[in-house]
Design a protein around this motif. Structure first.
Motif, PDB file in Angstrom:
ATOM      1  N   HIS A  53       0.835  -1.210   0.000  1.00  0.00           N
ATOM      2  CA  HIS A  53       0.000   0.000   0.000  1.00  0.00           C
ATOM      3  C   HIS A  53       0.866   1.255   0.000  1.00  0.00           C
ATOM      4  N   VAL A  54       2.068   1.177   0.601  1.00  0.00           N
ATOM      5  CA  VAL A  54       2.978   2.328   0.571  1.00  0.00           C
ATOM      6  C   VAL A  54       3.515   2.506  -0.845  1.00  0.00           C
ATOM      7  N   GLU A  55       3.951   1.384  -1.452  1.00  0.00           N
ATOM      8  CA  GLU A  55       4.467   1.446  -2.823  1.00  0.00           C
ATOM      9  C   GLU A  55       3.424   2.011  -3.785  1.00  0.00           C
ATOM     10  N   GLN A  56       2.154   1.641  -3.538  1.00  0.00           N
ATOM     11  CA  GLN A  56       1.097   2.070  -4.458  1.00  0.00           C
ATOM     12  C   GLN A  56       0.443   3.378  -4.026  1.00  0.00           C
ATOM     13  N   GLY A  57       0.932   3.957  -2.941  1.00  0.00           N
ATOM     14  CA  GLY A  57       0.379   5.232  -2.487  1.00  0.00           C
ATOM     15  C   GLY A  57      -1.076   5.152  -2.060  1.00  0.00           C
ATOM     16  N   ARG A  58      -1.478   3.998  -1.513  1.00  0.00           N
ATOM     17  CA  ARG A  58      -2.862   3.835  -1.077  1.00  0.00           C
ATOM     18  C   ARG A  58      -2.952   3.814   0.446  1.00  0.00           C
ATOM     19  N   ASN A  59      -4.178   3.994   0.956  1.00  0.00           N
ATOM     20  CA  ASN A  59      -4.405   3.726   2.375  1.00  0.00           C
ATOM     21  C   ASN A  59      -4.363   2.229   2.595  1.00  0.00           C
ATOM     22  N   VAL A  60      -3.917   1.813   3.757  1.00  0.00           N
ATOM     23  CA  VAL A  60      -3.890   0.388   4.075  1.00  0.00           C
ATOM     24  C   VAL A  60      -5.328  -0.160   4.083  1.00  0.00           C
ATOM     25  N   ALA A  61      -5.495  -1.431   3.710  1.00  0.00           N
ATOM     26  CA  ALA A  61      -6.820  -2.063   3.712  1.00  0.00           C
ATOM     27  C   ALA A  61      -7.188  -2.500   5.131  1.00  0.00           C
ATOM     28  N   MET A 118      -4.558  -5.113   6.899  1.00  0.00           N
ATOM     29  CA  MET A 118      -3.952  -6.264   6.218  1.00  0.00           C
ATOM     30  C   MET A 118      -2.799  -5.788   5.345  1.00  0.00           C
ATOM     31  N   ARG A 119      -1.675  -6.489   5.469  1.00  0.00           N
ATOM     32  CA  ARG A 119      -0.526  -6.233   4.595  1.00  0.00           C
ATOM     33  C   ARG A 119      -0.076  -7.581   4.016  1.00  0.00           C
ATOM     34  N   PRO A 120      -0.017  -7.697   2.679  1.00  0.00           N
ATOM     35  CA  PRO A 120       0.465  -8.954   2.099  1.00  0.00           C
ATOM     36  C   PRO A 120       1.983  -9.040   2.250  1.00  0.00           C
TER      37      PRO A 120
END
Lengths: 261, 261
Positions: free
Chosen positions: A138-146, A168-170
């Motif tokens: 989510h950091v790499e993609q600039g998104r909020n964490v799920a 959740m972090r894969p």
């Protein structure tokens, strides 16, 4: 905006708080004041303060206490000179039965009974995970964490009860144990995961449909790792019918003067 | 007495609590129910519960929380079926301005506002120190540990304020670091020492004159190690003028069903 963010990045915690107080900064705090602890905020009436403090004591993973203030006191020891009612970029105000309202200043609605709680947020352990060589999608993609609501019950306390919210972090299967080991060193910011793999076992039926934040893909060879999430207290206070409380707005944390360790 | 003690030693936590409840055992609990966590007790009116919980949160070394109960609830999760008002061998009842009274049952004076706190006690880490090969003089000599009031201020919380009480154990200089290392592993029972050597630096002027418990000699080659002590909360509640509270009687702890780890 890009140059503004780079200017913001160089500011100290106190400078950023002053910008918030003056209404000049109202954005998310991720990536700002690097090296300093950021915290989730809950402000609630004194009448509920014992129940909530007890809830945090019994549920340290979703509610890791950074600091608790006396009723009517809004200057925390972790940030001398700050005011919890004005120094965050944004707030959410919860009245029972209503959708939460957003505001950038809650001084006018905080009377002397309001009691402040600062809770650890995941930015600290995310930094440690990345330092350990574990990429965060989510950091790499600039998104909020799920984030997902679960069927994991929190330990109730007084009038407060409800289920845990998780983020959740894969993580690549080869790095999953390392991710547990690294995050376990940060008990003040959610600690080790509460669950690995098998989302259906905690009531998460579709990873593509998070309850909060944004979905990220879990690639072949990766496991979904679930950590207790700081959204839990807001959900629990709402689920328990607490008539009035205030939290930080999502992603808009309180920046303390404490260094990450 | 000797045979009675050896009979007691074989009893389970629940059996010992039942003897306390029936008034058949009113002695100290050191050495009983080996392997199980014993806890200090504070019972106080709900009006002071938030302040005291906040005090414990801010001062975890003298006040390590094992469990906090809802007001009016006296059956802890760490000992199902137990009653905190009757299942200790002895209690001290504190009324402001009076000497504490002793009792073996406080059911009649605990109304639905009374709130129970169980706090870690040093028996667990003393066991670990001895397992690590560090002899404890007060245990060898069958004495109570020596305790001293200090000039170390606790973090105040609401109406509660006061200085820390410490216990002192002399340790051979060659083992002092090991004693710190071992006890630091037990943050739920006071953790690492708060001070080593130089008693005058914390306001202790004469090791031979403890404020509580019994003096033991510090031999040549030994250092006095000072740990935060569970007598601190009683002293703080008294110093802060709290009108009414109850604690365990000295050495007469609550025996839980939790195993030492």
């Amino acid at each position: 905006m890009e140059s503004s963010l780079s200017q913001l990045s160089s500011l100290s915690p106190g400078e950023l708080r002053a910008l918030c107080r003056d209404g000049q900064f109202t954005g998310p705090t991720a990536g700002l004041a690097r090296g300093y602890v950021q915290a989730n905020l809950i402000l609630l009436p004194q009448e509920y303060a014992f129940d909530f403090l007890l809830f945090c004591q019994r549920n340290p993973k979703p509610c890791p206490l950074v600091e608790v203030l006396e009723p009517g006191c809004f200057e925390p020891a972790c940030a001398p000179g700050a005011d919890l009612r004005s120094d965050l970029p944004g707030y959410r105000i919860y009245h029972k039965g209503c959708l939460p309202e957003e505001s950038t200043d809650v001084r006018k609605i905080c009377d002397a009974s309001m009691t402040g709680f600062l809770l650890g947020c995941s930015f600290s352990f995310e930094h440690a995970l990345m330092e350990a060589g574990i990429p965060l999608r989510h950091v790499e993609q600039g998104r909020n964490v799920a984030m997902y609501t679960t069927t994991i019950p929190c330990q109730p306390a007084g009038r407060l009860h409800g289920n845990m919210v998780v983020s959740m972090r894969p993580v690549d299967a080869a790095q999953a144990a390392l991710a547990v080991e690294v995050s376990a060193r940060f008990p003040k910011v959610h600690g080790a995961p509460v669950h690995i793999g098998a989302p259906e076992r905690i009531g998460v039926t579709d990873l593509a449909q998070p309850d909060f934040g944004e979905a990220v893909d879990v690639l072949p060879g990766e496991l979904p790792l679930f950590w207790a999430c700081g959204v839990t207290p807001q959900q629990v206070l709402q689920a328990s019918g607490i008539p009035f409380f205030i939290s930080h707005a999502p992603g808009k944390m309180f920046i303390t003067d404490m260094c990450n360790v």
